[in-house]
Motif scaffolding. Structure first.
Motif, short mmCIF file in Angstrom:
data_model
loop_
_atom_site.label_atom_id
_atom_site.label_comp_id
_atom_site.label_asym_id
_atom_site.label_seq_id
_atom_site.Cartn_x
_atom_site.Cartn_y
_atom_site.Cartn_z
N LEU A 1 0.85 -1.19 0.00
CA LEU A 1 0.00 0.00 0.00
C LEU A 1 0.89 1.24 0.00
O LEU A 1 1.81 1.33 0.80
N PHE A 2 0.61 2.15 -0.92
CA PHE A 2 1.32 3.42 -0.89
C PHE A 2 0.39 4.52 -1.37
O PHE A 2 -0.69 4.25 -1.89
N GLU A 3 0.82 5.75 -1.15
CA GLU A 3 -0.03 6.88 -1.52
C GLU A 3 0.39 7.45 -2.85
O GLU A 3 1.58 7.64 -3.10
N PHE A 4 -0.59 7.68 -3.69
CA PHE A 4 -0.30 8.34 -4.96
C PHE A 4 -1.15 9.61 -5.00
O PHE A 4 -2.39 9.52 -5.04
N GLU A 5 -0.52 10.74 -4.90
CA GLU A 5 -1.20 12.04 -4.92
C GLU A 5 -2.40 12.05 -3.98
O GLU A 5 -3.51 12.47 -4.33
N GLY A 6 -2.20 11.50 -2.79
CA GLY A 6 -3.22 11.55 -1.74
C GLY A 6 -4.18 10.37 -1.74
O GLY A 6 -5.02 10.27 -0.85
N THR A 7 -4.07 9.48 -2.72
CA THR A 7 -4.97 8.30 -2.75
C THR A 7 -4.18 7.04 -2.39
O THR A 7 -3.15 6.76 -3.03
N PRO A 8 -4.65 6.26 -1.42
CA PRO A 8 -3.97 4.99 -1.13
C PRO A 8 -4.11 4.04 -2.32
O PRO A 8 -5.19 3.91 -2.90
#
Ligand code: SF4
Length: 310
Positions: A168-175
């Motif tokens: 799980l990581f964040e991309f521009e504020g979205t998990p």
């Protein structure tokens, strides 16, 4: 334990469901939410059980992936895998899962195998199931013979990622839930990310998936595309295809993700709270896909429930 909340996160399977049918997407990600509780209202519980259904091909794919992961763990501990007994064991466990599904155990224990073919009482000949287990055995035999496996085993297991550095990581504020099936560092300092495939794949979907892995390498591991090899390994053939990525293609993936996230959020009645209403999610007009949809019995009862011909 903290209370579970239905938070928005992106995954490739979520995107694929959204593209396939908006109503199906609603049922899967919103309508079935909370249905794991044994005392959930009957209609909610029903959606949750339907959500768990897997087609026989999906099940076979999962069996191969789990077995490959298990074998890599054993190799990682420095032990060998006796190939034929290992495969026989996998097939035996498949038989047990199949019997459990046929007996409908999943209605009480939704985490156990639930086959679409059993829920909808499809009349399949024994040869169909035999072909499925033969296909699993072929994929696994091919895996053990892969030159790639020998190359992996020639590298130190500390440089492998079987259960992943992170999923799980964040991309521009979205998990985001993105992780390759397997990864390892080669002796010459390149990162190799592997996607095991057990059946034919749509080339566009496969390219998007590998692009997501390139993003994973960049965002999670800080490795630029030029140092990453993305391998699509079709275990049925077997065939290994190497894909190269670059910054321009990676930017195209980012854009595709932004569009996908924006489109999903646009359907929500309250995007901040991730709240959806069923009536905002239109049903597919392609009735052919409905015949194979887990939610057919609640969504298009006119197509027939359990036992109806498809
Ligand atoms: S039955 Fe058809 S319309 Fe309904 S959720 Fe499934 S695919 Fe969509």
């Amino acid at each position: 334990m903290p209370e579970l909340t239905n938070d928005f996160s992106w995954s490739r399977s979520r995107d694929a469901t959204f593209q396939e049918c908006r109503r199906k997407y609603f049922y899967h990600y919103y309508g079935a939410w909370g249905g794991w509780a044994a005392d959930a209202p009957a209609d909610l519980r029903r959606l949750y059980i339907l959500k768990q259904l897997a087609s026989r091909q999906m099940w076979a794919g999962r069996v191969v992936h789990d077995a490959v992961e298990m074998a890599l763990h054993i190799f990682g501990e420095g032990r060998d895998v006796p190939v034929e007994p290992f495969i026989a064991d996998v097939i035996e466990r498949m038989r047990g899962e199949w019997r459990s599904s046929r007996a409908g155990r999943y209605r009480e224990s939704p985490k156990t195998l639930a086959l679409f073919e059993h829920e909808y009482v499809l009349d399949l000949k024994p040869e169909v199931w035999q072909a499925l287990s033969r296909n699993v055995a072929t994929c696994l035999r091919n895996f053990f013979r892969l030159p790639l496996l020998a190359a992996i085993r020639a590298t130190p297991p500390e440089h492998w990622s079987i259960e992943h550095w992170s999923k799980l990581f964040e991309f521009e504020g979205t998990p985001m839930w993105i992780a390759p099936d397997f990864g390892f560092w080669t002796a010459d300092g390149r990162l190799t990310l592997v996607d095991w495939k057990t059946g034919g794949a749509d080339p566009d979907a496969a390219a998007f998936q590998l692009g997501c892995y390139a993003l994973y390498a960049r965002e999670v591991l800080g490795v630029e595309p030029a140092r990453v090899d993305l391998l699509e390994v079709n275990l049925r053939e077997p065939q290994v295809t190497t894909h190269v990525w670059d910054d321009r293609r990676l930017e195209a993936i980012r854009e595709q993700l932004r569009l996908s996230i924006r489109a999903m959020r646009a359907y929500l009645v309250d995007p901040a709270a991730n709240v959806a209403r069923v009536e905002d999610f239109e049903r597919s007009e392609n009735v052919r896909i409905c015949r194979w949809c887990n939610f057919r019995v609640v969504c298009r009862p006119e197509l027939g429930a359990a036992g109806a011909p498809v």
